[in-house]
Structures are given as structure tokens and as C-alpha cells.
Scaffold this motif. Structure first.
Motif, PDB file in Angstrom:
ATOM      1  N   GLU A   1      30.695  -7.222  -7.295  1.00  0.00           N
ATOM      2  CA  GLU A   1      30.427  -7.478  -5.886  1.00  0.00           C
ATOM      3  C   GLU A   1      29.528  -6.386  -5.313  1.00  0.00           C
ATOM      4  OE1 GLU A   1      34.228  -9.980  -4.183  1.00  0.00           O
ATOM      5  OE2 GLU A   1      34.127  -7.820  -3.849  1.00  0.00           O
ATOM      6  N   ARG A   2      28.707  -6.770  -4.380  1.00  0.00           N
ATOM      7  CA  ARG A   2      27.825  -5.818  -3.714  1.00  0.00           C
ATOM      8  C   ARG A   2      28.251  -5.715  -2.259  1.00  0.00           C
ATOM      9  NH1 ARG A   2      21.806  -7.544  -6.034  1.00  0.00           N
ATOM     10  NH2 ARG A   2      22.380  -7.536  -8.238  1.00  0.00           N
ATOM     11  N   THR A   3      28.331  -4.497  -1.783  1.00  0.00           N
ATOM     12  CA  THR A   3      28.765  -4.249  -0.412  1.00  0.00           C
ATOM     13  C   THR A   3      27.642  -3.552   0.344  1.00  0.00           C
ATOM     14  OG1 THR A   3      31.077  -4.051  -1.103  1.00  0.00           O
ATOM     15  CG2 THR A   3      30.492  -3.125   1.037  1.00  0.00           C
ATOM     16  N   TYR A   4      27.404  -4.021   1.564  1.00  0.00           N
ATOM     17  CA  TYR A   4      26.334  -3.477   2.397  1.00  0.00           C
ATOM     18  C   TYR A   4      26.930  -3.009   3.725  1.00  0.00           C
ATOM     19  CZ  TYR A   4      23.476  -6.134  -0.901  1.00  0.00           C
ATOM     20  OH  TYR A   4      22.904  -6.644  -2.038  1.00  0.00           O
ATOM     21  N   ARG A   5      26.586  -1.763   4.093  1.00  0.00           N
ATOM     22  CA  ARG A   5      26.993  -1.210   5.372  1.00  0.00           C
ATOM     23  C   ARG A   5      25.860  -0.340   5.888  1.00  0.00           C
ATOM     24  NH1 ARG A   5      33.377   0.219   5.338  1.00  0.00           N
ATOM     25  NH2 ARG A   5      33.082  -0.435   7.486  1.00  0.00           N
ATOM     26  N   SER A   6      25.898  -0.027   7.177  1.00  0.00           N
ATOM     27  CA  SER A   6      24.879   0.822   7.784  1.00  0.00           C
ATOM     28  C   SER A   6      25.375   2.265   7.838  1.00  0.00           C
ATOM     29  CB  SER A   6      24.553   0.330   9.199  1.00  0.00           C
ATOM     30  OG  SER A   6      23.720   1.262   9.866  1.00  0.00           O
ATOM     31  N   PRO A   7      24.801   3.173   7.038  1.00  0.00           N
ATOM     32  CA  PRO A   7      25.248   4.571   7.079  1.00  0.00           C
ATOM     33  C   PRO A   7      25.089   5.202   8.457  1.00  0.00           C
ATOM     34  CG  PRO A   7      23.905   4.158   5.123  1.00  0.00           C
ATOM     35  CD  PRO A   7      23.780   2.954   5.999  1.00  0.00           C
ATOM     36  N   ALA A   8      24.001   4.884   9.149  1.00  0.00           N
ATOM     37  CA  ALA A   8      23.789   5.469  10.475  1.00  0.00           C
ATOM     38  C   ALA A   8      24.878   5.025  11.437  1.00  0.00           C
ATOM     39  CB  ALA A   8      22.418   5.072  11.006  1.00  0.00           C
TER      40      ALA A   8
ATOM     41  N   LEU B   1      27.942   4.131  10.650  1.00  0.00           N
ATOM     42  CA  LEU B   1      29.198   4.775  10.268  1.00  0.00           C
ATOM     43  C   LEU B   1      29.280   6.200  10.805  1.00  0.00           C
ATOM     44  CD1 LEU B   1      29.509   3.563   6.560  1.00  0.00           C
ATOM     45  CD2 LEU B   1      30.809   2.757   8.527  1.00  0.00           C
ATOM     46  N   VAL B   2      28.200   6.946  10.643  1.00  0.00           N
ATOM     47  CA  VAL B   2      28.186   8.331  11.122  1.00  0.00           C
ATOM     48  C   VAL B   2      28.298   8.371  12.644  1.00  0.00           C
ATOM     49  CG1 VAL B   2      26.798  10.433  11.294  1.00  0.00           C
ATOM     50  CG2 VAL B   2      26.887   9.178   9.138  1.00  0.00           C
TER      51      VAL B   2
ATOM     52  N   VAL C   1      31.898   7.475  13.815  1.00  0.00           N
ATOM     53  CA  VAL C   1      32.876   8.554  13.619  1.00  0.00           C
ATOM     54  C   VAL C   1      32.710   9.625  14.696  1.00  0.00           C
ATOM     55  CG1 VAL C   1      33.560  10.434  12.081  1.00  0.00           C
ATOM     56  CG2 VAL C   1      33.154   8.154  11.144  1.00  0.00           C
ATOM     57  N   LEU C   2      31.459   9.988  14.994  1.00  0.00           N
ATOM     58  CA  LEU C   2      31.221  11.009  16.021  1.00  0.00           C
ATOM     59  C   LEU C   2      31.684  10.539  17.398  1.00  0.00           C
ATOM     60  CD1 LEU C   2      27.688  12.332  14.943  1.00  0.00           C
ATOM     61  CD2 LEU C   2      29.917  13.406  14.582  1.00  0.00           C
ATOM     62  N   LEU C   3      31.394   9.276  17.731  1.00  0.00           N
ATOM     63  CA  LEU C   3      31.823   8.757  19.032  1.00  0.00           C
ATOM     64  C   LEU C   3      33.345   8.684  19.136  1.00  0.00           C
ATOM     65  CD1 LEU C   3      29.240   5.878  19.644  1.00  0.00           C
ATOM     66  CD2 LEU C   3      29.453   8.020  20.924  1.00  0.00           C
ATOM     67  N   LEU C   4      33.991   8.288  18.052  1.00  0.00           N
ATOM     68  CA  LEU C   4      35.449   8.219  18.070  1.00  0.00           C
ATOM     69  C   LEU C   4      36.067   9.605  18.231  1.00  0.00           C
ATOM     70  CD1 LEU C   4      36.209   5.545  15.316  1.00  0.00           C
ATOM     71  CD2 LEU C   4      36.517   5.319  17.788  1.00  0.00           C
ATOM     72  N   LEU C   5      35.520  10.588  17.534  1.00  0.00           N
ATOM     73  CA  LEU C   5      36.036  11.951  17.671  1.00  0.00           C
ATOM     74  C   LEU C   5      35.866  12.467  19.098  1.00  0.00           C
ATOM     75  CD1 LEU C   5      34.813  13.582  14.329  1.00  0.00           C
ATOM     76  CD2 LEU C   5      37.151  12.919  14.938  1.00  0.00           C
TER      77      LEU C   5
ATOM     78  N   VAL D   1      34.186   0.712  19.900  1.00  0.00           N
ATOM     79  CA  VAL D   1      33.335   1.571  19.076  1.00  0.00           C
ATOM     80  C   VAL D   1      33.521   1.255  17.600  1.00  0.00           C
ATOM     81  CG1 VAL D   1      32.911   3.953  18.366  1.00  0.00           C
ATOM     82  CG2 VAL D   1      33.218   3.427  20.781  1.00  0.00           C
ATOM     83  N   ALA D   2      34.779   1.114  17.176  1.00  0.00           N
ATOM     84  CA  ALA D   2      35.044   0.795  15.774  1.00  0.00           C
ATOM     85  C   ALA D   2      34.461  -0.566  15.389  1.00  0.00           C
ATOM     86  CB  ALA D   2      36.549   0.817  15.509  1.00  0.00           C
ATOM     87  N   ALA D   3      34.531  -1.532  16.314  1.00  0.00           N
ATOM     88  CA  ALA D   3      34.036  -2.878  16.018  1.00  0.00           C
ATOM     89  C   ALA D   3      32.534  -2.889  15.782  1.00  0.00           C
ATOM     90  CB  ALA D   3      34.395  -3.827  17.165  1.00  0.00           C
ATOM     91  N   TYR D   4      31.799  -2.112  16.566  1.00  0.00           N
ATOM     92  CA  TYR D   4      30.341  -2.152  16.473  1.00  0.00           C
ATOM     93  C   TYR D   4      29.770  -1.161  15.459  1.00  0.00           C
ATOM     94  CZ  TYR D   4      29.813  -5.322  20.413  1.00  0.00           C
ATOM     95  OH  TYR D   4      29.853  -6.417  21.228  1.00  0.00           O
ATOM     96  N   THR D   5      30.568  -0.217  14.998  1.00  0.00           N
ATOM     97  CA  THR D   5      30.026   0.797  14.081  1.00  0.00           C
ATOM     98  C   THR D   5      30.714   0.808  12.721  1.00  0.00           C
ATOM     99  OG1 THR D   5      31.532   2.480  14.993  1.00  0.00           O
ATOM    100  CG2 THR D   5      29.337   2.303  15.994  1.00  0.00           C
ATOM    101  N   LEU D   6      32.045   0.828  12.697  1.00  0.00           N
ATOM    102  CA  LEU D   6      32.773   0.944  11.433  1.00  0.00           C
ATOM    103  C   LEU D   6      33.106  -0.412  10.816  1.00  0.00           C
ATOM    104  CD1 LEU D   6      35.331   3.758  12.368  1.00  0.00           C
ATOM    105  CD2 LEU D   6      32.965   3.981  11.578  1.00  0.00           C
TER     106      LEU D   6
END
Length: 211
Positions: A17-24, A26-27, A30-34, A66-71
Motif C-alpha cells: 500500500e502507498r500512503t500520501y500525506r502533506s509534510p507541511a 503535519l508540521v 503540530v505547531l498550532l496544536l501546541l 486544526v487536527a481535521a485540516y492538518t493531521l
């Protein structure tokens, strides 16, 4: 008299399986949640009753959003189906139900039934695409007649990350053509684990502002 042995067909090759996510994303998430947890936690510890309740409802609204749109956004492609996890929905698409994949200002998948779903996990970067086009044009302009053993050697044509990802997904779709396990209808599931806290947070904030 012995009957001729029948050749055993080779087993189908299995693909991981191949998984695709946006590294930007995710980063940034995490910063916004913190930051949000730090500010909200400070208000919960040091504020009065009204401030604490307001901070609690703000966290109930802000953290899931925030989690919904980034993580949360993710695209997972397997041999038989494509799973698309967007901020508020999860769509499971058998490859047989996928009509095409395209990218303009955003990436999207079109189904044979006329539906369209954005791929939030594979964002389109116009800057990256322009850079890749400039590199391709420079490479084409610099190309000239070559001789010797490396005459036909050439580097790959530069491609933006979103375009590369869609090329890989199209390849998986072609491999699944005609496979029985890749047949079926799209299945859409709403992300109630995101929606419910957001609704509670909105109602709570409205009440606290009205007080």
C-alpha cells in the motif's frame, strides 16, 4: 500413457500500500496544536470560572478543527481500492469505481457515478509546478545532438510532487483493471469524532459570549 502437465500460472505480484500525506500540513498542525494547548491550558489554570469555561469550549472547537485540516488528511492506495480521508469524511473507492484523477488548483478523484472528491492529503503547489516546468524547459533548451555511449541518456522530466503522486495512483488504477476485488461502489463515512466536539464547542462559545 500420462497426460501432459498443465503449466501453473504465475501468482499475481503483490504491491504494498502507498500512503500520501502533506509534510507541511503535519508540521504546521503540530505547531498550532501546541500553541493552542499552551494558551488554553494557561487560561484553564489561571482564569476565573467564565474564562475557564470559554477556554474549554474554544479548545473543543479549535483542536478538532486544526487536527481535521492538518493531521487527518490521508490518501492510502492499495491493490483493490483507494481510501481518501478528508477533514470531515472518509471515502473508500474501489478502483473499478474510479473514473479518473486530475490536478489543477487542487487534486481530485472522479467516480464513474459522477461524484468528485478532493484529495486534501495531496495539495497542489503552483510554485513547485512552475519550478518543475522551468527546469523542464531549461533541460529541453540545453539538449542538443549528443554522440558516444551516453547519447540516449537523459535525466527524468521534472514533475511537481502532486503530479508525481497522481501518476502513481493512475498506475495502480490501471493495474487493478478487470480485477474482481477492485469492483464495488464508493462508501462515504462522516467523521463524527471531529464534528461532534466542534458542534459542542460552537454551542458552548455562543452561550459564554451571550452571558
Amino acid at each position: 500413457m500420462t497426460s501432459p502437465e498443465r503449466a501453473t500460472p504465475p501468482p499475481q505480484q503483490q504491491y504494498a500500500e502507498r500512503t500520501y500525506r502533506s509534510p507541511a500540513a503535519l508540521v504546521g498542525g503540530v505547531l498550532l496544536l501546541l500553541l493552542g494547548l499552551w494558551l488554553g491550558g494557561d487560561a484553564l489554570l489561571r482564569g476565573d470560572a467564565h474564562t475557564r469555561l470559554t477556554a474549554l469550549f474554544a479548545l473543543l472547537l479549535g483542536v478538532p478543527l486544526v487536527a481535521a485540516y492538518t493531521l487527518r488528511p490521508l490518501v492510502r492506495a492499495g491493490e483493490d481500492r483507494l481510501l481518501v480521508r478528508n477533514p470531515f469524511r472518509t471515502i473508500t473507492l474501489p478502483w473499478g469505481a474510479v473514473e479518473g484523477l486530475r490536478a489543477s488548483f487542487s487534486t481530485e478523484v472522479a467516480t464513474t457515478g459522477g461524484g468528485k472528491y478532493q484529495l486534501w492529503a495531496i495539495p497542489v503547489s503552483l510554485r513547485q509546478r512552475k519550478k518543475a516546468n522551468r527546469q523542464a524547459m531549461r533541460g529541453a533548451g540545453a539538449a542538443g545532438p549528443r554522440f558516444g555511449p551516453n547519447a540516449d541518456a537523459g535525466g527524468p522530466v521534472p514533475r511537481a510532487m502532486a503530479d508525481q503522486s497522481l501518476d502513481e495512483l493512475r498506475e495502480l488504477k490501471e493495474r487493478a483493471a478487470g480485477r474482481k476485488g477492485a469492483e464495488g461502489e464508493p462508501v462515504v463515512r462522516w467523521a463524527y469524532e471531529v464534528l461532534v466536539p466542534c458542534v459542542v464547542g460552537v454551542i458552548g462559545l455562543a452561550v459564554m459570549i451571550a452571558l
